[in-house]
Scaffold this motif. Structure first.
Motif, PDB file in Angstrom:
ATOM      1  N   ALA A 280       0.840  -1.206   0.000  1.00 20.51           N
ATOM      2  CA  ALA A 280       0.000   0.000   0.000  1.00 20.51           C
ATOM      3  C   ALA A 280       0.868   1.246   0.000  1.00 20.51           C
ATOM      4  CB  ALA A 280      -0.921   0.003   1.226  1.00 20.51           C
ATOM      5  N   PHE A 281       1.913   1.214   0.828  1.00 23.24           N
ATOM      6  CA  PHE A 281       2.782   2.385   0.892  1.00 23.24           C
ATOM      7  C   PHE A 281       3.538   2.582  -0.414  1.00 23.24           C
ATOM      8  CE2 PHE A 281       6.964   4.242   1.617  1.00 23.24           C
ATOM      9  CZ  PHE A 281       6.555   5.517   1.985  1.00 23.24           C
ATOM     10  N   SER A 282       3.990   1.467  -1.010  1.00 18.93           N
ATOM     11  CA  SER A 282       4.772   1.629  -2.232  1.00 18.93           C
ATOM     12  C   SER A 282       3.918   2.175  -3.374  1.00 18.93           C
ATOM     13  CB  SER A 282       5.441   0.313  -2.620  1.00 18.93           C
ATOM     14  OG  SER A 282       4.453  -0.610  -3.016  1.00 18.93           O
ATOM     15  N   ILE A 283       2.632   1.956  -3.309  1.00 19.26           N
ATOM     16  CA  ILE A 283       1.737   2.528  -4.336  1.00 19.26           C
ATOM     17  C   ILE A 283       1.379   3.972  -4.002  1.00 19.26           C
ATOM     18  CG2 ILE A 283      -0.595   2.403  -5.310  1.00 19.26           C
ATOM     19  CD1 ILE A 283      -0.368  -0.670  -5.070  1.00 19.26           C
ATOM     20  N   LEU A 284       0.976   4.204  -2.766  1.00 20.61           N
ATOM     21  CA  LEU A 284       0.454   5.531  -2.412  1.00 20.61           C
ATOM     22  C   LEU A 284       1.543   6.543  -2.098  1.00 20.61           C
ATOM     23  CD1 LEU A 284      -2.735   4.650  -0.350  1.00 20.61           C
ATOM     24  CD2 LEU A 284      -2.532   5.317  -2.746  1.00 20.61           C
ATOM     25  N   SER A 288       1.213  10.475  -2.915  1.00 18.11           N
ATOM     26  CA  SER A 288       1.166  11.487  -1.867  1.00 18.11           C
ATOM     27  C   SER A 288       2.337  12.466  -1.994  1.00 18.11           C
ATOM     28  CB  SER A 288       1.116  10.780  -0.509  1.00 18.11           C
ATOM     29  OG  SER A 288       2.067  11.295   0.354  1.00 18.11           O
ATOM     30  N   ASP A 289       3.499  11.977  -2.487  1.00 17.80           N
ATOM     31  CA  ASP A 289       4.630  12.887  -2.724  1.00 17.80           C
ATOM     32  C   ASP A 289       4.271  13.966  -3.738  1.00 17.80           C
ATOM     33  OD1 ASP A 289       6.095  11.449  -0.971  1.00 17.80           O
ATOM     34  OD2 ASP A 289       7.312  10.384  -2.463  1.00 17.80           O
ATOM     35  N   ALA A 290       3.357  13.641  -4.635  1.00 17.31           N
ATOM     36  CA  ALA A 290       2.939  14.621  -5.650  1.00 17.31           C
ATOM     37  C   ALA A 290       1.802  15.499  -5.133  1.00 17.31           C
ATOM     38  CB  ALA A 290       2.503  13.885  -6.912  1.00 17.31           C
ATOM     39  N   ASN A 291       1.568  15.444  -3.804  1.00 17.15           N
ATOM     40  CA  ASN A 291       0.527  16.258  -3.169  1.00 17.15           C
ATOM     41  C   ASN A 291      -0.877  15.966  -3.677  1.00 17.15           C
ATOM     42  OD1 ASN A 291       1.660  17.860  -1.125  1.00 17.15           O
ATOM     43  ND2 ASN A 291       2.758  19.009  -2.711  1.00 17.15           N
ATOM     44  N   ILE A 292      -1.099  14.716  -4.053  1.00 15.91           N
ATOM     45  CA  ILE A 292      -2.428  14.307  -4.494  1.00 15.91           C
ATOM     46  C   ILE A 292      -3.122  13.629  -3.316  1.00 15.91           C
ATOM     47  CG2 ILE A 292      -3.697  12.736  -6.032  1.00 15.91           C
ATOM     48  CD1 ILE A 292      -1.342  13.202  -8.054  1.00 15.91           C
ATOM     49  N   GLU A 293      -4.340  14.107  -3.013  1.00 13.57           N
ATOM     50  CA  GLU A 293      -5.047  13.518  -1.886  1.00 13.57           C
ATOM     51  C   GLU A 293      -5.879  12.320  -2.309  1.00 13.57           C
ATOM     52  OE1 GLU A 293      -7.194  15.809   0.957  1.00 13.57           O
ATOM     53  OE2 GLU A 293      -5.725  17.434   0.851  1.00 13.57           O
ATOM     54  N   VAL A 294      -5.828  11.296  -1.472  1.00 16.37           N
ATOM     55  CA  VAL A 294      -6.524  10.051  -1.766  1.00 16.37           C
ATOM     56  C   VAL A 294      -7.722   9.950  -0.829  1.00 16.37           C
ATOM     57  CG1 VAL A 294      -6.301   7.553  -1.608  1.00 16.37           C
ATOM     58  CG2 VAL A 294      -4.445   8.915  -2.593  1.00 16.37           C
ATOM     59  N   ASP A 295      -8.865   9.499  -1.352  1.00 16.83           N
ATOM     60  CA  ASP A 295     -10.052   9.385  -0.499  1.00 16.83           C
ATOM     61  C   ASP A 295     -10.303   7.918  -0.126  1.00 16.83           C
ATOM     62  OD1 ASP A 295     -12.401   9.797   0.870  1.00 16.83           O
ATOM     63  OD2 ASP A 295     -13.625   9.843  -0.953  1.00 16.83           O
ATOM     64  N   TYR A 318      -6.672  13.009 -11.719  1.00 15.40           N
ATOM     65  CA  TYR A 318      -6.771  11.672 -12.306  1.00 15.40           C
ATOM     66  C   TYR A 318      -5.626  11.368 -13.279  1.00 15.40           C
ATOM     67  CZ  TYR A 318      -8.799   7.878 -15.157  1.00 15.40           C
ATOM     68  OH  TYR A 318      -9.014   6.714 -15.842  1.00 15.40           O
ATOM     69  N   GLU A 319      -5.449  12.237 -14.267  1.00 13.87           N
ATOM     70  CA  GLU A 319      -4.439  11.972 -15.305  1.00 13.87           C
ATOM     71  C   GLU A 319      -3.045  11.870 -14.685  1.00 13.87           C
ATOM     72  OE1 GLU A 319      -5.133  11.241 -18.286  1.00 13.87           O
ATOM     73  OE2 GLU A 319      -7.217  11.903 -18.451  1.00 13.87           O
ATOM     74  N   ARG A 320      -2.769  12.783 -13.771  1.00 15.77           N
ATOM     75  CA  ARG A 320      -1.431  12.807 -13.192  1.00 15.77           C
ATOM     76  C   ARG A 320      -1.175  11.553 -12.337  1.00 15.77           C
ATOM     77  NH1 ARG A 320       1.298  16.532  -9.391  1.00 15.77           N
ATOM     78  NH2 ARG A 320      -0.791  17.141  -8.739  1.00 15.77           N
ATOM     79  N   THR A 321      -2.230  11.098 -11.655  1.00 18.32           N
ATOM     80  CA  THR A 321      -2.089   9.899 -10.833  1.00 18.32           C
ATOM     81  C   THR A 321      -1.788   8.678 -11.707  1.00 18.32           C
ATOM     82  OG1 THR A 321      -3.709  10.845  -9.336  1.00 18.32           O
ATOM     83  CG2 THR A 321      -3.200   8.519  -9.042  1.00 18.32           C
ATOM     84  N   LEU A 322      -2.527   8.559 -12.824  1.00 20.44           N
ATOM     85  CA  LEU A 322      -2.278   7.442 -13.745  1.00 20.44           C
ATOM     86  C   LEU A 322      -0.840   7.471 -14.246  1.00 20.44           C
ATOM     87  CD1 LEU A 322      -5.414   7.072 -16.079  1.00 20.44           C
ATOM     88  CD2 LEU A 322      -4.632   5.546 -14.249  1.00 20.44           C
ATOM     89  N   GLU A 323      -0.402   8.674 -14.604  1.00 18.25           N
ATOM     90  CA  GLU A 323       0.949   8.870 -15.123  1.00 18.25           C
ATOM     91  C   GLU A 323       1.999   8.405 -14.108  1.00 18.25           C
ATOM     92  OE1 GLU A 323       2.797  13.007 -16.153  1.00 18.25           O
ATOM     93  OE2 GLU A 323       0.937  12.730 -17.291  1.00 18.25           O
ATOM     94  N   ILE A 324       1.832   8.871 -12.874  1.00 12.81           N
ATOM     95  CA  ILE A 324       2.789   8.523 -11.814  1.00 12.81           C
ATOM     96  C   ILE A 324       2.843   7.015 -11.626  1.00 12.81           C
ATOM     97  CG2 ILE A 324       3.140   8.607  -9.295  1.00 12.81           C
ATOM     98  CD1 ILE A 324       1.986  11.513  -9.442  1.00 12.81           C
TER      99      ILE A 324
END
Lengths: 410, 410
Positions: A280-284, A288-295, A318-324
């Protein structure tokens, strides 16, 4: 005689005429013998106008100076409202955040209130004055002007109510209370007379944008009774109160309070990751480093001792998360990264569901009956949230509203 | 290295683009090694916008609350200017009137500066920051926001220069200095390199609206060298200085500095009043009781031991003044009350005329040569004013400009 803190938002003071109307409401309260402290926002559109001036100069304006600029919006409103009150012979006095001694930390643009030294306000109230305070702003210990971030005026109201030990904090807005769900979707949606703080927190965070979540938390922490009312029509509104109080006062307990929903989210799934600790940590972590909040976050066991991991983010991310995540596919040992930004979240909220089994199954059954496929489920003490295809949002809300008989007073 | 206080008026900061231009000018001054304190006005039009909001609510807005409202205009400008400076990597800090500890009396809308506690500003200057102060505003001893009245930003600049013992106070405006007369009337009008405070006072009060008269008085009282410059073009501007300094520095003395004029006045004459002590008071008492300000006053002996009494008022007060005096005709024992609101006042201003006879006669001769009839004359140490028919204003100014060779550097 009671002491009431009232807060009027930007729409309620959006024109000179509306400010005059608010002054007349205040005089009515005062004539009925109440001591009144009023917190006001900037006139609607004003904060955006100021922000656009700053953005025209710099995409990232200096935070301290941005607060100096933005704080003028509320200062205009307090001046105009006091002019309207004084014209009608009602003694009044305006307070900027600094004059009200609303002391905050120095986190410009998102400061937190630390203390309020309300002696001067108390003296004005005792002298019979209506006290008008600029919302959304304070000063730090060096006297720098700070702002509390968007919607901070609600927090100012609640914090003043706590400091003054007010009998009630009334938030005036353009809706007349908290509803079982959005009346635009379910015409029989019913205004709730009461809702607990915890339910309100869930309703607010799930998209019922009646109150700023931060102000609700603040009210809960300081035991401030909070009421949501309409500026434009008469009525008792909705009282947001403590569970204990509610249980003591009304033995007949409400099972479900309402249905919240949110179409601002998107779903991202990482399929077939090796099912080992730390996944979970290796994915999130990178997200989170990219300052994207997860719900919402859900992890399932997949095939071949791999796991499927799904979470939701704001649709803008959304797009940026997929990219990362796609950059990380190899490192993660994942089979595939996929997503869907045509989803909606539906949530059943109710303090009563803690002690009632069967709420979840009734919910799932109701959705199944309408042929609505559930993509994700998360649960907490007082809510059950599901993700469904966006096209089923209205249908789902209506089905749940009917099954749980939310149009009936329980 | 010198410490310079600069003041930019509403036109100079009227748009975001102009604010950025000002920030570049400031950075230039700082890079040349100067310590800079900047005083700014509200963006042009902003004060009127705010005033109109207040007037839409009440024709006589509560004075304290009006100041709360109006003070936001300058606060917007200081925020924006600091954002522009910080964007360019220049450390800057904004100060509202209250933060700058500009302490005033409590005369809302027309407060007077009593003291400035400039320690924080000095510390910021020593730390290399450009200090940006909101003009026109202060706080009283109870922390109420006050404003200094229209044009008060000039006074803020001068007062800060005095408190900080600045080397110079520079007032940036849309003209590049003080001229011998209005260049729109006399194309050969010349910018003065220097003018004394006393001359400037006469020029300002006579309608050369370059500087607020109050700020000039303040500068004179506190020995602050004051310079008027253009925001929009390079140049040395005009230095307003002390007579003593001027005399010491330039042996070649200027006889006449310039020609001021004013078409805002009207003339009222009371004919045939009994020439006895107290007559001036009996005429002007009722006028002054009506809060009408009187400028020039002339009394002549008329026929039959009666006197003719003439004075000028602002043109807006003309009708009311006539009305008041006509009501009093019988009490005054006057033969007739008459008036003329198609007049103009021309004034020759110059510190040099004190010691030079013949200036007045040369002036009268020049006007006579053009067939211009003089309706009134008053004189002081450093000026001679005449009232003529309004239609002769431009002709008179040009004739005097030529006769006194004001287009020549003396």
């Amino acid at each position: 005689m009671s002491l009431i803190v009232q807060k009027y938002g930007g729409t309620s003071v959006g024109t000179v005429e509306r400010i005059e109307k608010v002054s007349e409401k205040l005089i009515g309260w005062r004539e009925r013998g109440h001591k009144i402290v009023v917190v006001v926002s900037a006139m609607s559109g004003e904060t955006d106008r100021l922000l656009n001036l700053a953005k025209a100069i710099s995409p990232r304006p200096d935070p301290r100076e941005l607060d100096v600029l933005l704080a003028t919006g509320e200062q205009v409103t307090i001046g105009l409202l006091c002019i309207a009150l004084e014209k009608r012979g009602c003694p009044a006095r305006s307070y900027t955040g600094g004059q009200a001694r609303i002391l905050t930390d120095s986190a410009f643009n998102k400061a937190r209130i630390q203390d309020i030294q309300a002696d001067a306000i108390r003296a004005d109230l005792d002298a019979g004055r209506v006290v008008v305070v600029a919302g959304f702003q304070g000063v730090d210990e060096s006297g720098n002007i700070t702002t509390l971030g968007r919607g901070g005026s609600d927090t100012t109201g609640v914090a003043l109510a706590a400091a003054l030990k007010a009998d009630e904090c009334q938030i005036y807005t353009d809706v007349d209370g908290v509803y079982t769900t959005d009346p635009r979707i379910v015409p029989t949606a019913r205004r709730l007379d009461r809702i607990t703080f915890e339910e309100m927190l869930e309703m607010a965070s799930l998209g019922s944008k009646v109150l700023q979540i931060r102000s609700v938390e603040f009210a809960g922490k300081h035991n401030v009774p909070l009421r949501v009312l309409s500026t434009f029509q008469e009525g008792p509104g909705t009282l947001i109160t403590f569970e204990e109080v509610l249980e003591a006062e009304s033995m007949e307990k409400v099972l479900i309070s309402g249905i919240a929903f949110n179409r601002d989210e998107a779903k991202v799934t990482v399929l077939g990751v090796p099912d080992r600790p730390g996944i979970a940590f290796s994915i999130l972590g990178p997200v989170s480093d990219a300052n994207i909040e997860v719900d919402m976050i859900v992890q399932n066991v997949g095939r071949d001792s791999t796991a499927d991991f799904t979470f939701t983010v704001h649709r803008n991310d959304y797009e940026r998360t997929l990219e990362i995540l796609r950059e990380q596919t190899v490192r993660l040992g994942a089979r595939e990264v996929s997503g869907d930004n045509k989803i909606a979240k539906l949530s059943l909220v109710g303090i009563g569901m803690r002690s009632h089994a069967g709420v979840a199954s009734r919910m799932f059954q109701a959705l199944a009956k309408e042929g609505i496929n559930i993509r994700m489920i998360t649960t907490s003490e007082i809510k059950i949230s599901v993700v469904v295809d966006e096209k089923y949002l209205e249908l789902g809300v209506r089905a749940l509203h009917e099954v749980f008989e939310l149009d009936q007073v329980s």
